[in-house]
Design a protein around this motif. Structure first.
Motif, PDB file in Angstrom:
ATOM      1  N   GLU A 117       0.841  -1.221  -0.024  1.00  0.00           N
ATOM      2  CA  GLU A 117       0.180   0.094   0.045  1.00  0.00           C
ATOM      3  C   GLU A 117       0.880   1.126  -0.050  1.00  0.00           C
ATOM      4  OE1 GLU A 117      -2.540  -0.088   3.505  1.00  0.00           O
ATOM      5  OE2 GLU A 117      -0.833   0.531   4.900  1.00  0.00           O
ATOM      6  N   CYS A 118       0.255   2.250  -0.702  1.00  0.00           N
ATOM      7  CA  CYS A 118       1.025   3.527  -0.592  1.00  0.00           C
ATOM      8  C   CYS A 118      -0.134   4.592  -0.792  1.00  0.00           C
ATOM      9  CB  CYS A 118       2.263   3.562  -1.819  1.00  0.00           C
ATOM     10  SG  CYS A 118       1.548   3.468  -3.494  1.00  0.00           S
ATOM     11  N   ASP A 119       0.503   5.746  -0.385  1.00  0.00           N
ATOM     12  CA  ASP A 119      -0.532   7.115  -0.533  1.00  0.00           C
ATOM     13  C   ASP A 119       0.269   8.159   0.093  1.00  0.00           C
ATOM     14  OD1 ASP A 119      -2.694   8.302  -1.599  1.00  0.00           O
ATOM     15  OD2 ASP A 119      -4.012   6.761  -0.936  1.00  0.00           O
ATOM     16  N   TRP A 120      -0.451   9.296  -0.121  1.00  0.00           N
ATOM     17  CA  TRP A 120      -0.020  10.675   0.403  1.00  0.00           C
ATOM     18  C   TRP A 120      -0.432  10.818   1.927  1.00  0.00           C
ATOM     19  CZ3 TRP A 120       3.048  13.580  -2.168  1.00  0.00           C
ATOM     20  CH2 TRP A 120       2.897  13.239  -3.485  1.00  0.00           C
ATOM     21  N   ASN A 121       0.342  11.255   2.773  1.00  0.00           N
ATOM     22  CA  ASN A 121       0.055  11.624   4.147  1.00  0.00           C
ATOM     23  C   ASN A 121      -1.158  12.667   4.005  1.00  0.00           C
ATOM     24  OD1 ASN A 121       0.178  12.251   6.692  1.00  0.00           O
ATOM     25  ND2 ASN A 121       2.085  12.912   6.667  1.00  0.00           N
ATOM     26  N   ILE A 122      -2.171  12.446   4.984  1.00  0.00           N
ATOM     27  CA  ILE A 122      -3.159  13.137   5.237  1.00  0.00           C
ATOM     28  C   ILE A 122      -3.178  14.202   6.155  1.00  0.00           C
ATOM     29  CG2 ILE A 122      -4.842  11.544   4.338  1.00  0.00           C
ATOM     30  CD1 ILE A 122      -5.702  11.041   7.268  1.00  0.00           C
ATOM     31  N   THR A 123      -2.035  14.267   6.885  1.00  0.00           N
ATOM     32  CA  THR A 123      -1.637  15.368   8.040  1.00  0.00           C
ATOM     33  C   THR A 123      -0.674  16.360   7.440  1.00  0.00           C
ATOM     34  OG1 THR A 123      -0.018  14.207   9.004  1.00  0.00           O
ATOM     35  CG2 THR A 123      -2.385  13.966   9.816  1.00  0.00           C
ATOM     36  N   ASP A 124      -0.808  17.670   8.026  1.00  0.00           N
ATOM     37  CA  ASP A 124       0.163  18.582   7.699  1.00  0.00           C
ATOM     38  C   ASP A 124       0.781  19.256   9.041  1.00  0.00           C
ATOM     39  OD1 ASP A 124       1.363  20.677   6.181  1.00  0.00           O
ATOM     40  OD2 ASP A 124      -0.427  22.045   6.438  1.00  0.00           O
ATOM     41  N   ARG A 125       2.005  18.472   9.509  1.00  0.00           N
ATOM     42  CA  ARG A 125       2.605  18.938  10.473  1.00  0.00           C
ATOM     43  C   ARG A 125       4.329  19.189  10.057  1.00  0.00           C
ATOM     44  NH1 ARG A 125       1.021  14.289  14.458  1.00  0.00           N
ATOM     45  NH2 ARG A 125       1.244  13.132  12.399  1.00  0.00           N
ATOM     46  N   PRO A 126       4.844  20.063  10.526  1.00  0.00           N
ATOM     47  CA  PRO A 126       6.248  20.242  10.154  1.00  0.00           C
ATOM     48  C   PRO A 126       6.896  19.061   9.959  1.00  0.00           C
ATOM     49  CG  PRO A 126       5.384  21.824  11.946  1.00  0.00           C
ATOM     50  CD  PRO A 126       4.472  20.874  11.569  1.00  0.00           C
ATOM     51  N   ILE A 127       6.895  18.167  10.939  1.00  0.00           N
ATOM     52  CA  ILE A 127       7.798  16.919  11.042  1.00  0.00           C
ATOM     53  C   ILE A 127       7.418  15.909  10.065  1.00  0.00           C
ATOM     54  CG2 ILE A 127       8.662  17.273  13.159  1.00  0.00           C
ATOM     55  CD1 ILE A 127       6.787  15.120  14.349  1.00  0.00           C
ATOM     56  N   ALA A 128       6.134  16.031   9.305  1.00  0.00           N
ATOM     57  CA  ALA A 128       5.396  14.974   8.742  1.00  0.00           C
ATOM     58  C   ALA A 128       6.216  14.790   7.293  1.00  0.00           C
ATOM     59  CB  ALA A 128       3.881  15.208   8.588  1.00  0.00           C
ATOM     60  N   TYR A 129       6.023  13.452   6.662  1.00  0.00           N
ATOM     61  CA  TYR A 129       6.687  13.142   5.467  1.00  0.00           C
ATOM     62  C   TYR A 129       5.608  13.293   4.690  1.00  0.00           C
ATOM     63  CZ  TYR A 129      11.595  12.117   6.508  1.00  0.00           C
ATOM     64  OH  TYR A 129      12.846  12.350   6.981  1.00  0.00           O
ATOM     65  N   ASP A 130       5.647  13.104   3.418  1.00  0.00           N
ATOM     66  CA  ASP A 130       4.565  13.675   2.372  1.00  0.00           C
ATOM     67  C   ASP A 130       3.873  12.264   1.857  1.00  0.00           C
ATOM     68  OD1 ASP A 130       4.641  16.586   2.098  1.00  0.00           O
ATOM     69  OD2 ASP A 130       6.698  16.100   1.185  1.00  0.00           O
ATOM     70  N   PHE A 131       4.582  11.213   1.628  1.00  0.00           N
ATOM     71  CA  PHE A 131       4.094  10.091   0.834  1.00  0.00           C
ATOM     72  C   PHE A 131       4.726   8.974   1.558  1.00  0.00           C
ATOM     73  CE2 PHE A 131       4.013   7.009  -2.440  1.00  0.00           C
ATOM     74  CZ  PHE A 131       2.676   7.165  -2.984  1.00  0.00           C
ATOM     75  N   ALA A 132       3.783   8.038   1.833  1.00  0.00           N
ATOM     76  CA  ALA A 132       4.580   6.558   2.510  1.00  0.00           C
ATOM     77  C   ALA A 132       4.112   5.184   1.437  1.00  0.00           C
ATOM     78  CB  ALA A 132       3.555   6.544   3.680  1.00  0.00           C
ATOM     79  N   ILE A 133       5.076   4.358   1.828  1.00  0.00           N
ATOM     80  CA  ILE A 133       4.980   3.036   1.070  1.00  0.00           C
ATOM     81  C   ILE A 133       4.873   2.039   2.609  1.00  0.00           C
ATOM     82  CG2 ILE A 133       6.247   1.095   0.131  1.00  0.00           C
ATOM     83  CD1 ILE A 133       7.133   3.189  -1.972  1.00  0.00           C
ATOM     84  N   ASN A 134       3.996   1.230   2.443  1.00  0.00           N
ATOM     85  CA  ASN A 134       3.921   0.218   3.788  1.00  0.00           C
ATOM     86  C   ASN A 134       3.985  -1.006   3.028  1.00  0.00           C
ATOM     87  OD1 ASN A 134       3.608  -1.503   6.067  1.00  0.00           O
ATOM     88  ND2 ASN A 134       1.575  -0.717   6.244  1.00  0.00           N
ATOM     89  N   SER A 135       4.908  -1.711   2.851  1.00  0.00           N
ATOM     90  CA  SER A 135       4.967  -3.124   2.002  1.00  0.00           C
ATOM     91  C   SER A 135       5.517  -4.294   2.949  1.00  0.00           C
ATOM     92  CB  SER A 135       5.746  -3.273   0.976  1.00  0.00           C
ATOM     93  OG  SER A 135       7.116  -2.804   1.059  1.00  0.00           O
ATOM     94  N   ALA A 136       5.324  -5.772   2.664  1.00  0.00           N
ATOM     95  CA  ALA A 136       5.921  -6.727   3.202  1.00  0.00           C
ATOM     96  C   ALA A 136       6.586  -7.744   2.360  1.00  0.00           C
ATOM     97  CB  ALA A 136       4.995  -7.424   4.029  1.00  0.00           C
ATOM     98  N   VAL A 137       7.455  -8.317   2.453  1.00  0.00           N
ATOM     99  CA  VAL A 137       8.035  -9.465   1.654  1.00  0.00           C
ATOM    100  C   VAL A 137       8.302 -10.839   2.662  1.00  0.00           C
ATOM    101  CG1 VAL A 137       8.773  -8.049  -0.013  1.00  0.00           C
ATOM    102  CG2 VAL A 137      10.404  -8.662   1.937  1.00  0.00           C
TER     103      VAL A 137
END
Length: 97
Positions: free
Chosen positions: A42-62
């Motif tokens: 899964e991957c998508d844009w961050n929905i929060t707007d905080r100074p320490i937040a990153y913009d986009f995330a990938i969460n995966s498993a192998v």
């Protein structure tokens, strides 16, 4: 199983709606159906707007470290990474669960 997490921060002055960013997002969204080693994707844009937040995330498993390496080396993954390298920085974490 190994969880592979990646957090992306867009470079200063880069916006989500730029064509190269849109193309990069689409490249990553498609990986779940292209790389057989991925057990979860899964991957998508961050929905929060905080100074320490990153913009986009990938969460995966192998399954294991060999599968992780095959995923990392896969041409579709390498293509997405090359796109994102042009407009962002990122951090990763890989852990067994």
């Amino acid at each position: 199983m190994i969880r592979h997490l990646v957090l992306f921060k867009l470079n200063d002055g880069v916006s989500r709606d730029e064509p190269r960013v849109v193309a990069g997002v689409e490249a990553f969204r498609a990986l779940g159906g292209q790389i057989p080693e991925l057990r979860f994707w899964e991957c998508d844009w961050n929905i929060t707007d905080r100074p320490i937040a990153y913009d986009f995330a990938i969460n995966s498993a192998v399954e294991d470290t060999d599968a992780l390496q095959r995923y990392l080396d896969h041409p579709a993954h390498q293509d997405g990474v090359a796109q994102w390298r042009e407009f962002s920085t990122w951090v990763i974490a890989d852990y067994a669960f």
